[in-house]
Design an enzyme around this catalytic site. Structure first.
Site, PDB file in Angstrom:
ATOM      1  N   ASP A  93      -1.744   2.494  -5.310  1.00  0.00           N
ATOM      2  CA  ASP A  93      -0.934   1.518  -4.778  1.00  0.00           C
ATOM      3  C   ASP A  93      -1.129   1.572  -3.238  1.00  0.00           C
ATOM      4  OD1 ASP A  93       1.864   0.567  -4.554  1.00  0.00           O
ATOM      5  OD2 ASP A  93       2.600   1.310  -6.548  1.00  0.00           O
TER       6      ASP A  93
ATOM      7  N   ASP B  20       1.688  -3.344  -2.522  1.00  0.00           N
ATOM      8  CA  ASP B  20       3.487  -3.284  -2.483  1.00  0.00           C
ATOM      9  C   ASP B  20       4.019  -4.296  -1.483  1.00  0.00           C
ATOM     10  OD1 ASP B  20       5.494  -1.507  -3.149  1.00  0.00           O
ATOM     11  OD2 ASP B  20       5.987  -1.508  -1.005  1.00  0.00           O
TER      12      ASP B  20
ATOM     13  N   GLU C  20       1.873  -7.653  -4.910  1.00  0.00           N
ATOM     14  CA  GLU C  20       3.415  -8.160  -5.152  1.00  0.00           C
ATOM     15  C   GLU C  20       3.984  -8.805  -4.509  1.00  0.00           C
ATOM     16  OE1 GLU C  20       7.524  -5.411  -5.737  1.00  0.00           O
ATOM     17  OE2 GLU C  20       6.088  -4.962  -4.364  1.00  0.00           O
TER      18      GLU C  20
ATOM     19  N   HIS D 220       8.200  -0.040 -12.711  1.00  0.00           N
ATOM     20  CA  HIS D 220       9.090   0.901 -12.336  1.00  0.00           C
ATOM     21  C   HIS D 220      10.299   0.477 -11.525  1.00  0.00           C
ATOM     22  CE1 HIS D 220       6.575  -0.110  -8.820  1.00  0.00           C
ATOM     23  NE2 HIS D 220       7.726   0.747  -8.114  1.00  0.00           N
ATOM     24  N   ASP D 221      10.368  -0.953 -11.300  1.00  0.00           N
ATOM     25  CA  ASP D 221      11.551  -1.432 -10.580  1.00  0.00           C
ATOM     26  C   ASP D 221      12.487  -2.006 -11.637  1.00  0.00           C
ATOM     27  OD1 ASP D 221      10.515  -0.402  -8.055  1.00  0.00           O
ATOM     28  OD2 ASP D 221       9.507  -2.633  -7.960  1.00  0.00           O
TER      29      ASP D 221
HETATM   30  C1  NOJ Z   1       8.357  -2.362  -4.135  1.00  0.00           C
HETATM   31  C2  NOJ Z   1       8.141  -1.130  -4.848  1.00  0.00           C
HETATM   32  O1  NOJ Z   1       7.663  -1.467  -6.073  1.00  0.00           O
HETATM   33  C3  NOJ Z   1       9.392  -0.618  -4.910  1.00  0.00           C
HETATM   34  O2  NOJ Z   1       9.409   0.457  -5.833  1.00  0.00           O
HETATM   35  C4  NOJ Z   1       9.695   0.108  -3.572  1.00  0.00           C
HETATM   36  O3  NOJ Z   1      11.030   0.371  -3.436  1.00  0.00           O
HETATM   37  C5  NOJ Z   1       9.555  -1.245  -2.613  1.00  0.00           C
HETATM   38  N1  NOJ Z   1       8.276  -2.168  -2.895  1.00  0.00           N
HETATM   39  C6  NOJ Z   1       9.616  -0.639  -1.077  1.00  0.00           C
HETATM   40  O4  NOJ Z   1       8.078  -0.140  -1.081  1.00  0.00           O
END
Ligand code: NOJ
Length: 555
Positions: free
Chosen positions: A112, A213, A255, A329-330
């Site tokens: 990541d 990210d 992302e 995970h989000d």
């Molecule tokens: C996206 C990530 O997937 C998330 O978990 C994170 O809080 C934010 N970016 C900030 O890095």
């Protein structure tokens, strides 16, 4: 069978198909995967002990959520040292061993890459904060107050203003996430050089690529309140490609919350030398009220989902590549979000798997998805770890929302839903740890766990395993054209894949009611490829689908 280097794609000769075009990726959130030393926190040695399980599933790569040194304000997405491992997770030796052990099983490790921001405890920020003359000052985004106030109205994604005042220097710094995640200044060439050096450090270790990210934010122009898709974004990515992974055979996935198909082509058209693919989130936002926050939900329209996913399936062509996912995970667990995690738990979990994994693109499985892990309800904010939910709770309380309303949104959309520990077996703490888990284990672990899945030939796990094997054996899944079948009731999602004279139909009922479809032109077939109910044939002229029934059939 198409080889990795040459073959045909619907009659067109394809040179050098990439390994990641035929791969399935598995995401690990290390904190919650497997603890090996009883401290209640997952770690690298824990992951190593589970590689055989992942090999059995059949995946080709692991996307490892951040394992770097971090004060854990945002669970590792706030990095204080990119070239050291978080103490709770282990050491650099453990990391080297993980890469080696994974490689033995033909599994690559995708790191990541969190470079939109660092932690405020990163050495660069510690220096930067020392004053206006510090050589690191310009590594971050500092601005003078405007009329004695914050420079503008930019908001943090984690609630509140994106500007934090620094008493000592009298300036504000920008943080699009928490105030402990200051944004890096990508305009500064030295910042970019530091990032390239760090990426090369990891590439030399033999990692299989990077998940980037919130990469669409690095071209921001804060003074104009432009955050996503800034003008220099693609220039930076081309520079990154050239200076780092361009000469490696790796997977890179960005992302990109703000990507449209046109924007996705800018990132992933091989000719432009940027990334392999991006995560687009258009389908993920479909249960969100127009113009409101992720917490303000509305029911999913299956027709909208068909429209959005089909658009992405057909619009990239040879100028881009899709990633396919329901979970990470989000995000809340898909089986709880749009499926039915009680009466039709197994059926709906498999339905989502079949529908997604037979599409064109690279599928991603989030840990626990393959055993049907569900959301985990809370009743009080004290049970929450996630900074995003906690900040939103405080903000909305102050705005007058009731506690019940806020807890309800957290139960629907909160990130802890996906972060509860992996459920390995029915022993205490689900076999995740012998200590006290950092986040509560979902109480349903006695029924939903890996051991139970492995013991049941009909389990969700074996459905995923079969889908991964189907992809390895059938180029039609990787390369076939996609066609949506529109003449079906709203709750049915049906599409065709076509490749070199062969046609597959994929049919999925999104409802908890049976439904009938009549499509005599598709005839009948006994060539069932995968199904979530016992089914030996299909008669399309009068087909009755059971609740959440899904299958694929060769026509
Ligand atoms: C996206 C990530 O997937 C998330 O978990 C994170 O809080 C934010 N970016 C900030 O890095």
């Amino acid at each position: 069978m198409i080889s990795r280097t040459t073959g045909t794609r619907n009659g067109v000769l394809v040179l050098k198909a990439k390994w990641w075009q035929t791969a399935v990726v598995y995401q690990i959130y290390p904190r919650s995967f497997q603890d090996s030393n009883g401290d209640g926190i997952g770690d690298l040695q824990g992951i190593i002990t589970r590689l055989d399980y992942l090999e059995n599933l059949g995946i080709s790569a692991i996307w490892l959520s951040p394992v770097y040194q971090s004060p854990n304000d945002d669970n590792g997405y706030d990095i204080s040292d990119y070239q050291n491992i978080m103490t709770e997770f282990g050491t650099m030796e453990d990391m080297d061993e993980l890469i080696k052990q994974a490689e033995k099983r033909n599994i690559k490790i995708i790191m990541d890459l969190v470079v939109n921001h660092t932690s405020d405890e990163h050495q660069w920020f510690i220096e930067s904060r020392k004053g206006k003359d510090n050589p690191y000052r310009d590594y971050y985004i500092w601005r003078d107050p405007v009329n004695g106030r914050k420079p503008n109205d930019l908001r943090s994604i984690f609630s509140g203003s994106a500007w934090e005042f620094d008493e000592e220097s009298g300036q504000y710094y920008l943080h699009l996430f928490s105030k402990k995640q200051p944004d890096l200044n990508w305009e500064n060439e030295s910042v970019r050089q530091e990032v390239w050096d760090m990426m090369n450090f990891w590439l030399e270790k033999g990692v299989g690529g990077f998940r980037m990210d919130v990469i669409d934010l690095i071209g921001k122009i804060p003074d104009q309140e432009i955050t996503g898709n800034g003008p220099k974004l693609h220039e930076y990515l081309q520079e990154m490609n050239e200076k780092t992974f361009g000469n490696y055979d790796v997977l890179t996935v960005g992302e990109t919350w703000g990507a449209t198909p046109e924007i996705a082509k800018l990132y992933s058209n091989p000719k432009r030398k940027e990334l392999s693919m991006v995560f687009q989130f258009e389908h993920i936002g479909l249960d969100q009220q127009e113009g409101k926050d992720k917490w303000d939900t509305k029911p999913l329209s299956v027709n909208e989902l068909k429209k959005v996913l089909s658009k992405w399936q057909t619009s990239l062509g040879n100028e881009g590549w899709n990633s396919l996912f329901w979970n990470n995970h989000d995000l809340p667990r898909i089986v709880s979000r749009w499926g039915n995690d009680t009466t039709y738990h197994k059926e709906s979990a498999k339905m989502f798997a079949i529908l997604l994994h037979l599409m064109k693109g690279t599928p991603y499985i989030y840990q626990g998805e393959e055993i049907g892990m569900t959301n985990c309800k809370i009743t009080d904010i004290s049970e929450v770890n996630d900074i995003e939910s906690i900040n939103m709770y405080k903000e909305r309380l102050a705005q007058g929302y009731s506690k019940e309303e806020i807890i309800d949104s957290i139960n629907k959309k909160g990130r802890d839903n996906a972060r509860t520990p992996m459920q390995w077996d029915n022993s205490e703490n689900a076999g995740f740890t012998t200590g006290t888990p950092w986040l509560r284990v979902n109480p349903n672990y006695k029924e939903i766990n890996v051991t139970a899945n492995l013991a049941d030939a009909n389990s969700i796990f074996y459905c995923y395993k079969q889908l991964i094997q189907l992809r390895k054996d059938n180029p039609i899944i990787v390369w076939g054209d996609y066609v949506l079948v529109e003449e079906v009731p709203e709750q049915v999602f049906m599409y065709l894949r076509k490749f070199e004279g062969e046609t597959w139909a994929v049919v999925a009922n999104f409802g908890d009611q049976a439904v009938a479809i009549q499509l005599p032109e598709f005839g009948q077939s006994t060539r069932i490829l995968i199904a979530n109910y016992p089914r030996s044939s299909v008669e399309f002229s009068q087909l009755e689908l059971k609740p959440y029934e899904a299958f694929a059939v060769k026509l």
